[in-house]
Design a protein around this motif. Structure first.
Motif, mmCIF file in Angstrom:
data_model
loop_
_atom_site.group_PDB
_atom_site.id
_atom_site.type_symbol
_atom_site.label_atom_id
_atom_site.label_comp_id
_atom_site.label_asym_id
_atom_site.label_seq_id
_atom_site.Cartn_x
_atom_site.Cartn_y
_atom_site.Cartn_z
ATOM 1 N N ARG A 284 91.434 194.899 59.535
ATOM 2 C CA ARG A 284 90.734 193.640 59.268
ATOM 3 C C ARG A 284 90.245 193.017 60.596
ATOM 4 N NH1 ARG A 284 93.238 188.524 57.492
ATOM 5 N NH2 ARG A 284 91.328 187.369 57.867
ATOM 6 N N ASN B 234 90.484 179.379 53.534
ATOM 7 C CA ASN B 234 91.349 178.460 54.269
ATOM 8 C C ASN B 234 91.895 177.370 53.349
ATOM 9 O OD1 ASN B 234 91.009 179.782 56.630
ATOM 10 N ND2 ASN B 234 89.606 178.295 57.552
ATOM 11 N N LEU C 195 87.223 180.521 61.101
ATOM 12 C CA LEU C 195 86.359 179.378 61.443
ATOM 13 C C LEU C 195 85.379 179.711 62.569
ATOM 14 C CD1 LEU C 195 88.565 176.156 61.217
ATOM 15 C CD2 LEU C 195 86.670 176.836 59.762
ATOM 16 N N LEU D 180 90.246 183.959 63.091
ATOM 17 C CA LEU D 180 88.829 184.238 63.368
ATOM 18 C C LEU D 180 87.889 183.611 62.338
ATOM 19 C CD1 LEU D 180 88.987 187.995 64.426
ATOM 20 C CD2 LEU D 180 88.431 186.054 65.871
HETATM 21 N N1 LIG Z 1 91.719 173.799 55.068
HETATM 22 C C1 LIG Z 1 92.559 173.810 56.088
HETATM 23 N N2 LIG Z 1 93.691 173.068 56.052
HETATM 24 C C2 LIG Z 1 94.555 173.055 57.081
HETATM 25 N N3 LIG Z 1 94.379 173.786 58.218
HETATM 26 C C3 LIG Z 1 93.283 174.561 58.291
HETATM 27 C C4 LIG Z 1 92.311 174.588 57.257
HETATM 28 N N4 LIG Z 1 91.331 175.428 57.655
HETATM 29 C C5 LIG Z 1 91.659 175.880 58.865
HETATM 30 N N5 LIG Z 1 92.831 175.367 59.269
HETATM 31 C C6 LIG Z 1 93.540 175.582 60.543
HETATM 32 O O1 LIG Z 1 92.621 176.220 61.422
HETATM 33 C C7 LIG Z 1 93.125 177.453 61.898
HETATM 34 C C8 LIG Z 1 91.988 178.409 62.131
HETATM 35 O O2 LIG Z 1 91.372 178.770 60.941
HETATM 36 P P1 LIG Z 1 90.704 180.156 60.822
HETATM 37 O O3 LIG Z 1 90.080 180.271 59.483
HETATM 38 O O4 LIG Z 1 89.848 180.345 61.991
HETATM 39 O O5 LIG Z 1 91.907 181.139 60.990
HETATM 40 P P2 LIG Z 1 92.947 181.629 59.935
HETATM 41 O O6 LIG Z 1 92.575 181.120 58.601
HETATM 42 O O7 LIG Z 1 94.274 181.260 60.475
HETATM 43 O O8 LIG Z 1 92.745 183.197 60.041
HETATM 44 P P3 LIG Z 1 91.587 184.062 59.402
HETATM 45 O O9 LIG Z 1 90.649 183.116 58.764
HETATM 46 O O10 LIG Z 1 91.015 184.755 60.571
HETATM 47 O O11 LIG Z 1 92.280 184.938 58.482
HETATM 48 C C9 LIG Z 1 94.078 177.894 60.837
HETATM 49 O O12 LIG Z 1 95.043 178.775 61.341
HETATM 50 C C10 LIG Z 1 94.670 176.570 60.393
HETATM 51 O O13 LIG Z 1 95.686 176.195 61.234
#
Ligand SMILES: Nc1ncnc2c1ncn2[C@@H]1O[C@H](COP(=O)(O)OP(=O)(O)OP(=O)(O)O)[C@@H](O)[C@H]1O
Ligand SMILES: [Mg+2]
Length: 469
Positions: free
Chosen positions: A300, A375, A435, A433
């Motif tokens: 992934r 997310n 966001l 990754l």
């Molecule tokens: N809806 C949300 N509520 C709370 N925290 C969030 C939310 N969306 C993102 N985050 C926070 O932002 C961080 C980065 O999000 P991102 O989508 O980049 O990474 P991830 O979800 O941890 O991993 P991936 O999406 O790569 O599987 C997350 O680890 C989380 O801590």
């Protein structure tokens, strides 16, 4: 031009001095004549011949008196280099210094002026008794009594010295001014060239020092507000950008190797321990299963990195197509409602009444929405709620995804879209990754992504995409 001005000013000054001198001489001569005639008339002539009228013009006694006076003073006058001649009211010579060879009567036009009481200044050439043709400045001065011209005093001085000085000045100016102008032009151009080239030299010097390993150097921006200072500022801004880019790449590489190393280390450790002795089949299966999870994560990771690099490297080749956001949401709705339901979370779609047409890269925008929904679902506990709405506002397509989940600390919001960033207290299974991929997608659409959140009070993402590019 400057030369002519200097020359003319000097000429005017020198002639004015001469004219002032001649005027005072003429006044002196006329008052001497008047005084002498008074004396002669009263003390010498009247007792002998009282019938002589006290008039000056056409009076032989007056002519004699003037002649006597001029004769007696001629030495003094010569001493001052001044020729004096006295004429009657018609311009005929009565008396004069014995200096000119052929003294001439005064011409008609001058007489007309003199009768009106006007002085006549002129430049004339006379032949002297020594046979020399000399230029003179001449003042013909009328002596008026009872509004009538009685006699005329003419004073003249040689212009030899004045003309010589003017000629000398002319020569000096002819040589001096072009020479000074030439030298001034050379020194000014050298000065200006140096002034202009100095910051450029500095810029070149700094540019030479800059390399991939040394991006700290900056050039000094000159205080002047011109093209050179603009260039220096642009140069510094360009190096700032390059430095930022290089630092991001370095950090990315470090983070990337870290992300790759962790699962590899885990797998290697597991296998090494497994191989230290013979094991049961069940033990082999268990290690294989946990390794499979790590391999899937690695796969992934590689795929997501590929997605990121494709988005960022091929920006210009993308073809934006007019798409209805409703259509994208329709394709996602069914599946995501099911996922939410399985987690006991309520997912609500709020479609607008009209279509939302926007020029986008359909697959990429779909991918961004999925990452955001992923997310929201991941960070919203059971019985929570996720709302998704979209529409057009001020020529921008707006997409909002809001959840009632765990949220994040306000001060960490800006770090969320950095690659590999994960909030410490949240689910660590993600790659961090998601966001950053969304941000890259929004950037190539020249749109914006805004995050709002408060710890334990949910999370909201708002995407804004310009309708036209
Ligand atoms: N809806 C949300 N509520 C709370 N925290 C969030 C939310 N969306 C993102 N985050 C926070 O932002 C961080 C980065 O999000 P991102 O989508 O980049 O990474 P991830 O979800 O941890 O991993 P991936 O999406 O790569 O599987 C997350 O680890 C989380 O801590
Ligand atoms: Mg994510």
């Amino acid at each position: 031009m400057l030369g002519t001005i200097i020359y003319e000013n000097n000429k005017i000054d020198l002639y004015k001095d001469k004219d002032d001198l001649l005027l005072s001489k003429s006044q002196d001569v006329s008052s001497s004549i008047n005084a002498y005639w008074q004396f002669k008339f009263q003390d010498v002539l009247r007792p002998k011949d009282p019938s002589i009228a006290y008039r000056k013009n056409h009076n032989l006694h007056f002519i004699d008196a003037v002649d006597e006076l001029i004769e007696s003073q001629s030495d003094d006058l010569d001493y001052f280099n001044t020729i004096v001649q006295v004429f009657d009211d018609r311009g005929n010579l009565i008396a004069g210094s014995q200096y000119l060879k052929n003294p001439e009567p005064i011409d008609e036009t001058s007489i007309k002026k003199l009768v009106q009481g006007k002085k006549v200044f002129a430049q004339m050439s006379f032949i002297t008794i020594s046979q020399k043709l000399v230029d003179f400045r001449v003042l013909t001065y009328p002596v008026i009594e009872n509004k009538k011209l009685v006699y005329i005093v003419q004073t003249a001085q040689s212009l030899e010295w004045v003309l010589k000085s003017l000629r000398r000045l002319q020569i000096s100016l002819l040589i001096f001014i072009p020479l000074t102008a030439f030298l001034a032009a050379i020194s000014t151009s050298l000065f200006l060239a140096n002034l202009i080239l100095k910051p450029l030299k500095l810029l070149t010097h700094t540019a030479r020092k800059i390399s991939a390993t040394n991006l700290e150097e900056r050039t000094i921006v000159p205080k002047s507000n011109d093209e050179i200072s603009d260039l220096s500022r642009t140069f510094n801004a360009m190096i700032d950008e390059i430095q930022k880019g290089v630092e991001t790449q370095k950090k990315f590489l470090t983070d990337c190797s870290h992300e790759l190393r962790t699962p590899l280390t885990i797998m290697r450790g597991d296998i090494e321990v497994l191989l230290t002795r013979k094991r049961d089949t069940s033990e082999y299966i268990s290690i294989m299963e946990s390794n499979l999870i790590e391999i899937q994560r690695l796969q992934r990771l590689v795929e997501e990195l590929l997605v990121l690099s494709r988005i960022e490297s091929a920006e210009s080749k993308h073809e934006f197509i007019l798409t209805d956001l409703n259509a994208i949401m329709d394709t996602l709705k069914e599946d995501w409602e099911l996922f939410a339901k399985s987690k006991n979370v309520k997912l609500i779609f709020y479609p607008p009444t009209d279509g939302v047409l926007v020029k986008i890269l359909k697959d990429k925008i779909q991918r961004a929405i999925i990452n955001l929904l992923d997310n929201a679902l991941k960070f919203t506990p059971e019985h929570g709620e996720i709302k998704i709405s979209w529409g057009i506002e001020n020529n921008n397509a707006i997409i909002k995804i809001e959840d009632t989940g765990i949220g994040v600390l306000k001060e960490n919001l800006s770090k969320l879209s950095e690659r590999f960033y994960r909030e410490g207290r949240s689910d660590q299974s993600g790659l961090g990754l998601g966001l950053s991929i969304v941000r890259s997608i929004i950037n190539i659409h020249k749109g914006t992504m805004d995050l709002f959140s408060e710890e334990n009070h949910g999370f909201m993402v708002q995407l804004s995409l310009p309708v036209e590019h």
